[in-house]
Design a protein around this motif. Structure first.
Motif, mmCIF file in Angstrom:
data_model
loop_
_atom_site.group_PDB
_atom_site.id
_atom_site.type_symbol
_atom_site.label_atom_id
_atom_site.label_comp_id
_atom_site.label_asym_id
_atom_site.label_seq_id
_atom_site.Cartn_x
_atom_site.Cartn_y
_atom_site.Cartn_z
ATOM 1 N N ARG A 65 -8.476 3.035 5.295
ATOM 2 C CA ARG A 65 -8.716 1.589 5.270
ATOM 3 C C ARG A 65 -10.009 1.212 4.580
ATOM 4 N NH1 ARG A 65 -6.647 0.877 11.496
ATOM 5 N NH2 ARG A 65 -4.417 1.060 11.030
ATOM 6 N N PRO A 98 -5.954 -1.164 1.919
ATOM 7 C CA PRO A 98 -6.396 -2.435 1.322
ATOM 8 C C PRO A 98 -5.886 -2.619 -0.097
ATOM 9 C CG PRO A 98 -8.219 -1.343 2.431
ATOM 10 C CD PRO A 98 -7.083 -0.368 2.423
ATOM 11 N N SER A 145 -1.510 0.065 5.949
ATOM 12 C CA SER A 145 -2.515 -0.993 5.807
ATOM 13 C C SER A 145 -3.629 -0.598 4.849
ATOM 14 C CB SER A 145 -3.117 -1.358 7.180
ATOM 15 O OG SER A 145 -2.110 -1.809 8.057
ATOM 16 N N VAL A 162 1.569 0.319 2.088
ATOM 17 C CA VAL A 162 1.604 -0.965 2.786
ATOM 18 C C VAL A 162 1.694 -0.738 4.292
ATOM 19 C CG1 VAL A 162 2.926 -3.085 3.104
ATOM 20 C CG2 VAL A 162 2.612 -2.162 0.810
ATOM 21 N N THR A 163 2.509 0.230 4.703
ATOM 22 C CA THR A 163 2.676 0.523 6.129
ATOM 23 C C THR A 163 1.375 0.979 6.765
ATOM 24 O OG1 THR A 163 4.967 1.178 5.710
ATOM 25 C CG2 THR A 163 3.999 1.884 7.790
ATOM 26 N N TYR A 173 0.313 -3.031 -2.291
ATOM 27 C CA TYR A 173 1.500 -3.849 -2.113
ATOM 28 C C TYR A 173 2.653 -3.195 -2.836
ATOM 29 C CZ TYR A 173 -0.020 -5.617 -6.669
ATOM 30 O OH TYR A 173 -0.452 -5.728 -7.963
ATOM 31 N N GLU A 202 -6.962 7.476 9.523
ATOM 32 C CA GLU A 202 -6.623 6.061 9.409
ATOM 33 C C GLU A 202 -7.845 5.239 9.018
ATOM 34 O OE1 GLU A 202 -5.966 7.950 11.949
ATOM 35 O OE2 GLU A 202 -3.768 8.173 11.895
#
Length: 455
Positions: A277, A387, A385, A382-383, A390, A273
């Motif tokens: 990000r 960067p 996160s 998107v889920t 979209y 994770e």
């Protein structure tokens, strides 16, 4: 005394951690990366063996008198070869490439060769990058590869535009291996972003096949351009899995095993994770095709199976400790195994005896499934996160308008800073519009102002 007693305990903890890491890394095989992916079909995988042969043809000095052609030849008609550029022609700014007009497959192909270990200019292209150095279309890309792609596009823009307009039903395909795969991927990004340079070519006509791809773009770009770019990885190939900056690898060439081992430990210990990000982290581009031909704890090669997906998490994140990690990177082996896999797919289709009408229906279904899978990957990004990731708009208009209004791109460096849609500015504009149209009557109810209408 307490400090001295604690040293053996720390050593035990360290040894256990190393043993756990080694056990986990040794059990991790290439098949684990794609075990949940779907199986590729002959229709979608058909261009791969053919494009591998086209890339191999770049290494020939005279295509009419080849010296190293694979079994069955290159499949190139010398009369359809538009141009061939060498290191002398590119002056080291880009790898050699050919432009081939494939009338048999209605395709305009620009094929780029891979890294030449004897050419310093190739290393300069690879080393021209630092983490987060170059931004493009709301993400990050490899600076040296983008500059090489820009040089190729500036040199061949006129002839590509002429061919695209002369053959409107032909597709435009960029293909490359290793270093060339990064250049081809960047070419696809630039052409899609600046389609007006090639006569407003439709996005659906643009394709890219990155063979043994280098990590050259951030995760949001890798997923957003998955409908255009396809990456092909053979089993344990190290390059798509090497998150280590390429400049560090070449500077530490004599200590490469130690460097890769340290990077392996870091990738294993850092949560995925956290890696996802990081907007500057580069990944293998587009849709992935993984050719699996070996199984753990078994000797020899098995009939190759091709799996495909548009993954977000688990996207070739970990290096596989394998004696085949470098040999699987060779374009000769990739072409051979891709051809074997294609022959097996065609043989299976012949056994099933699929009629032509059903084959066309299957191609339409396949295109629809790829589109749905691409949208699902965008939603997944998107889920998680990721960067600047979209998903496309339900209505298909507002996002495009906002992206066009807020993206300022210069033709020189092909750089753009697109802002993700759905920000507060768009919402505020709609709220202001509603306030201008509505008012409250004497009873307190909200009604439409008499001075406005929906004409």
């Amino acid at each position: 005394m307490s400090i001295i007693c604690g040293i053996p305990l720390l050593e035990c903890v360290y040894c256990l951690a190393c043993a756990r890491w080694a056990w986990k890394r040794c059990l991790h095989t290439a098949g684990h990366d794609s075990e949940t992916w779907g199986i590729a079909t002959a229709e979608e995988f058909e261009p791969v063996p053919r494009l591998c042969r086209y890339i191999l043809a770049v290494y020939e000095e005279d295509i009419r008198h080849p010296l190293w052609e694979p079994p069955g030849g290159y499949g190139i008609n010398p009369d359809w070869l538009i141009l061939r550029k060498t290191y002398e022609d590119t002056q080291g700014r880009a790898p050699p490439y050919i432009l081939y007009l494939d009338h048999d497959h209605a395709d305009i192909v620009l094929a780029v060769r891979g890294l030449n270990l004897a050419k310093e200019s190739d290393y300069q292209v690879l080393l021209d990058n630092k983490l987060g150095k170059k931004k493009f279309d709301g993400g990050y890309v490899h600076n040296g590869l983008l500059k090489a792609a820009g040089w190729v596009l500036d040199a061949e823009c006129d002839i590509l535009k002429e061919l695209v307009e002369k053959h409107p039903e032909y597709t435009l395909t960029f293909a490359g291996h290793s270093l060339g795969s990064g250049v081809a991927s960047m070419l696809a990004l630039v052409v899609v972003r600046h389609h007006d340079k090639l006569g407003n070519i439709d996005r659906k006509r643009i394709r890219c096949y990155a063979i043994a791809p280098a990590r050259c773009m951030s995760l949001n770009l890798a997923v957003r351009y998955a409908d255009v770019i396809n990456s092909v990885v053979l089993q344990d190939d190290f390059l798509p899995r090497t998150a280590t900056p390429l400049e560090d690898i070449f500077k530490s060439l004599f200590c490469l095993p130690c460097l890769l081992c340290m990077r392996c430990m870091r990738d294993t210990c850092i949560p995925e994770e956290k890696m996802l990000r990081d907007p500057r982290r580069l990944y293998a581009p587009g849709r992935l095709y993984h050719i699996v031909e070996r199984k753990p704890f078994r000797l020899g090669r098995f009939p190759p199976v091709v799996r495909t997906a548009v993954p977000v998490d688990g996207r070739f994140e970990h290096i596989v400790l394998s004696c085949n990690a470098t040999s699987d990177h060779a374009i000769i082996w990739i072409e051979r195994e891709a051809r074997r896999a294609m022959d097996l797919m065609l043989e299976k289709d012949r056994i099933m005896e699929i009629p032509a009408k059903q084959r066309m229906e299957r191609q339409e279904t396949l295109a629809r499934e790829h589109s749905e899978e691409h949208k699902a990957a965008l939603q997944r990004a998107v889920t998680l996160s990721v960067p600047y990731a979209y998903s496309p708009s339900r209505y298909g208009t507002f996002d495009e308008l906002e992206d066009g209004e807020n993206s300022h791109t210069s033709s020189g460096d092909a750089e753009s800073s697109a802002r993700p849609p759905g920000k507060s500015k768009n919402k505020e504009s709609w709220n202001e519009l509603i306030e201008r149209l509505l008012e409250r009557d004497e009873s307190g109810h909200t009604v439409l102002k008499k001075s406005h209408s929906f004409d």
